[in-house]
Write a protein that holds these residues in place. Sequence first.
Motif, PDB file in Angstrom:
ATOM      1  N   ASP A 228       0.814  -1.220   0.000  1.00  0.00           N
ATOM      2  CA  ASP A 228       0.000   0.000   0.000  1.00  0.00           C
ATOM      3  C   ASP A 228       0.849   1.273   0.000  1.00  0.00           C
ATOM      4  OD1 ASP A 228      -2.585  -1.564   0.647  1.00  0.00           O
ATOM      5  OD2 ASP A 228      -1.356  -2.000   2.391  1.00  0.00           O
ATOM      6  N   VAL A 229       2.021   1.206  -0.613  1.00  0.00           N
ATOM      7  CA  VAL A 229       2.931   2.350  -0.515  1.00  0.00           C
ATOM      8  C   VAL A 229       2.361   3.604  -1.173  1.00  0.00           C
ATOM      9  CG1 VAL A 229       5.012   0.953  -0.280  1.00  0.00           C
ATOM     10  CG2 VAL A 229       4.212   1.557  -2.574  1.00  0.00           C
ATOM     11  N   GLY A 230       1.644   3.431  -2.306  1.00  0.00           N
ATOM     12  CA  GLY A 230       1.068   4.586  -2.975  1.00  0.00           C
ATOM     13  C   GLY A 230      -0.117   5.157  -2.217  1.00  0.00           C
ATOM     14  N   LEU A 231      -0.952   4.287  -1.653  1.00  0.00           N
ATOM     15  CA  LEU A 231      -2.105   4.759  -0.883  1.00  0.00           C
ATOM     16  C   LEU A 231      -1.642   5.488   0.369  1.00  0.00           C
ATOM     17  CD1 LEU A 231      -5.167   4.863  -0.472  1.00  0.00           C
ATOM     18  CD2 LEU A 231      -4.995   2.694   0.756  1.00  0.00           C
ATOM     19  N   ARG A 232      -0.602   4.981   1.004  1.00  0.00           N
ATOM     20  CA  ARG A 232      -0.058   5.662   2.191  1.00  0.00           C
ATOM     21  C   ARG A 232       0.368   7.082   1.836  1.00  0.00           C
ATOM     22  NH1 ARG A 232       2.932   3.837   7.133  1.00  0.00           N
ATOM     23  NH2 ARG A 232       4.501   5.426   7.624  1.00  0.00           N
ATOM     24  N   LYS A 233       1.029   7.244   0.700  1.00  0.00           N
ATOM     25  CA  LYS A 233       1.442   8.589   0.248  1.00  0.00           C
ATOM     26  C   LYS A 233       0.213   9.446  -0.057  1.00  0.00           C
ATOM     27  CE  LYS A 233       4.613  11.503  -1.489  1.00  0.00           C
ATOM     28  NZ  LYS A 233       3.829  12.480  -2.219  1.00  0.00           N
ATOM     29  N   PHE A 234      -0.785   8.855  -0.706  1.00  0.00           N
ATOM     30  CA  PHE A 234      -2.009   9.584  -1.035  1.00  0.00           C
ATOM     31  C   PHE A 234      -2.708  10.069   0.234  1.00  0.00           C
ATOM     32  CE2 PHE A 234      -6.623   9.560  -1.509  1.00  0.00           C
ATOM     33  CZ  PHE A 234      -6.813  10.397  -2.587  1.00  0.00           C
ATOM     34  N   MET A 235      -2.803   9.198   1.230  1.00  0.00           N
ATOM     35  CA  MET A 235      -3.500   9.582   2.458  1.00  0.00           C
ATOM     36  C   MET A 235      -2.706  10.612   3.248  1.00  0.00           C
ATOM     37  SD  MET A 235      -6.374   7.986   2.424  1.00  0.00           S
ATOM     38  CE  MET A 235      -7.074   7.642   4.029  1.00  0.00           C
TER      39      MET A 235
END
Length: 585
Positions: A228-235
Motif C-alpha cells: 500500500d505504498v502509494g495509498l499511504r502517500k495519497f493519504m
Amino acid sequence: MRLSPVVMLLTASLLVLTGCKDKTTAPTDTKTSTKAKFGINPYGTDGVKPDFSKLPTEITKTFDYIDTHIDEHVENLQKWVQQPSISNSGEGIPESAEMVKGFFDKLGCQTTKVYDVGITEYGSPGNPVVYAKCDEGAPKTVAFYWMYDTMPVTQPDLWVSPPFEGRIVDGKTAGLPNTPRVMIGRGSSNSKGHQMVELNALMAYKAVNGKLPVNVIFIAEGDEERMDVGLRKFMTDHSDLLAEADALYAGGPSEGCVYVELTTSGLKWGRGPGESDVHGSMKRTVDSVAWRHIQMLSSLTSKDGNTPIIKGFFDNKEEPTAAQKEQLKQVAGGMDLKKLAAGAGVMKFMSDDPYQVAYDATFGTSFNLDGIWGGNMYAGGAGAILPNRITSKHNFRYVPSMNGLDIVKKLRAQLDANGYKDVELKLIGDVPWSRGSSIDTDISHAHQEAAKLMGLPSSGGGLAGLSGRYQKGADSDSHPVVPGGKPGSTTAADVGAPPSGGYWPSYLFTDGEVGQKVGTVKIPMGMGGHTVNGGGRNHAANEYYVVETRNWQNSFATQEKDVVATLYEYAKITTVAPKPKTTSK
C-alpha cells in the motif's frame, strides 16, 4: 480484506481533477434486459426462492432489477478480470486506473480523478490512486475502499483456463464439486469480485430509484500487493478528500506486516564473484555468495523455519484475553484440520492441535521467505553459474503492540551479531496493525439490519469484532472457501474455519487504535453483517469467484442485494450526527 483467509469474517475491499460534472443516471425499465448470455440463476440451483414482496418498494424494485440483469452483472466482472493489473510488474496498471475511473464516471460521480502519487517514502514510485465522489444530496456519506491491483501469475501451467480470460466453468472443473459455477481469473476473488458486487449494486439502485440513499466516496489503490505504498502517500497528502465520510462501507482490524529484501553480494562481502556471475567451475577455488546467503537465512530461524531467532522479536507481543481464548476454543472445537488444510491447498498445518492452529492464525507471528533469486534461474537443463549476488524477500507478520520498523532494526542488529554486516537490508514497506472499529456503530448495525431484512444469518461481530482483531477486511491475501461446512455455505461460522490473519490498510481509515496513524481519516468501519466468502485461491493458481451457487443465501445476486439493503438501512440509522457536507456544483 483484504478486509480478508477465511478472512471474510470481515469484509472490505475495494485522481488531475476533472472538475465537477453534472452526471445523472436515468431510471431504467426494470423488466427489460439484454438477452441472457450465461443463464445465471440469481437464486441458486436448489429451486428455493425467498419472499421479498413485503420489503419497501424501492428495495424490491432494485432486487428485481438485479435478478433481471444478473448476466450483465457477471459479464461486468468478467470484463474487469480480463484487464490485467499486476502491481509487482506494472502490467496493466495505468489502463486499470483509467478503467476504474470509467466505472465511477458511469455511476454518475460528479468528481473522478486519477492521482499520480509520486515517489513514496520508501523510495519507490507509487501506483495511481483513483478517487471519486458521488454527491446524491443525502445527509450521510459512505466511503468504499478498493484495490485494483492483483498478484502476478506464477504458475500458468496449473490453470484450468487462461488467468485473464475470466472463463466461467462448472465447479467440478475448478475442483469445487459442491459449487455449480465459478469464474476463473487472476484477481477474481482478490478483489475484483467484491468490487463488482458493490458497483453493480450501486448502479442498480440508482437505475431504479434515480439516486442513491447516501453520498459515496471511492478510494481505489493500485499498490495493495506492494504494501500500500502509494495509498499511504495519497493519504498523507490528501486525507481531506475523505473529510465528509461518515463511515467506511466494510472493513475491520488488521495484523501488521513489514516487508524487506536481503541481498548478499560478492562486492560487499569481499569474497566470491565480484562484478558479475562467473563460471560454476570456479567454485573449486572461489567462495560461494549463494551458500553464504543460505547460511545467513538459516541463522535467523529455528531449524523447522517456524520461529524467528531475532533478539527481542517477541517484545511487546500481546496475548489473547481469557474471553478471546474461550472463543478460540469454541472455534477449534468445530475444526477438521484435514479438510481445512485441503481447502487451503496445503499438506497440513504446523500443529496437529486445532486450538493451536486457531491461535496461530489469529494471534501468531511469522517470518516468511517469499522468494529468492540469483544465478541460473532457468528450470531444467544445466548451465554452470557461480552467482555474484543473491536476493531474498521476506514478510514479517506481527500483532499489537509490536512495531514493524522496530522489527527491521532488530533484524539488522541480529544480522550484524551473526557476522553478516555485509548483507544489505532494504525496507520495501510497512503496514501497521489496527484493532479496527467498535461493532457498535451505525454502519455495523446497518449491515446487521440488512441481514435481518433479507432473512440472512449475521455474524453479529463474533471473532471479527473480538479475537479476530488482526484480520483483514474484504479484500486481500487468501481466504479460500473451506470444504466440510453446511451445503452451499461459504461463511466461516458455518464451516468452523479458523480465524486467519491478513493485512490490509485498515490503519489509514479506522477510528480504532492503530500501530501508527498516517493522515487524518478516522471513521467507523462496517462489520458483523452477512458474511459471504465469494471466492478463493487468492495468490494461487485457479483463483476463482463463485457466480452461481446452490442456494440463494450466498448467490452473486444476494451479495449485491445485501449492499443495497445495507445502504438503505444506513440511511435510516442515525445515532451519530452526519458530518457537514459540501454540495458539488
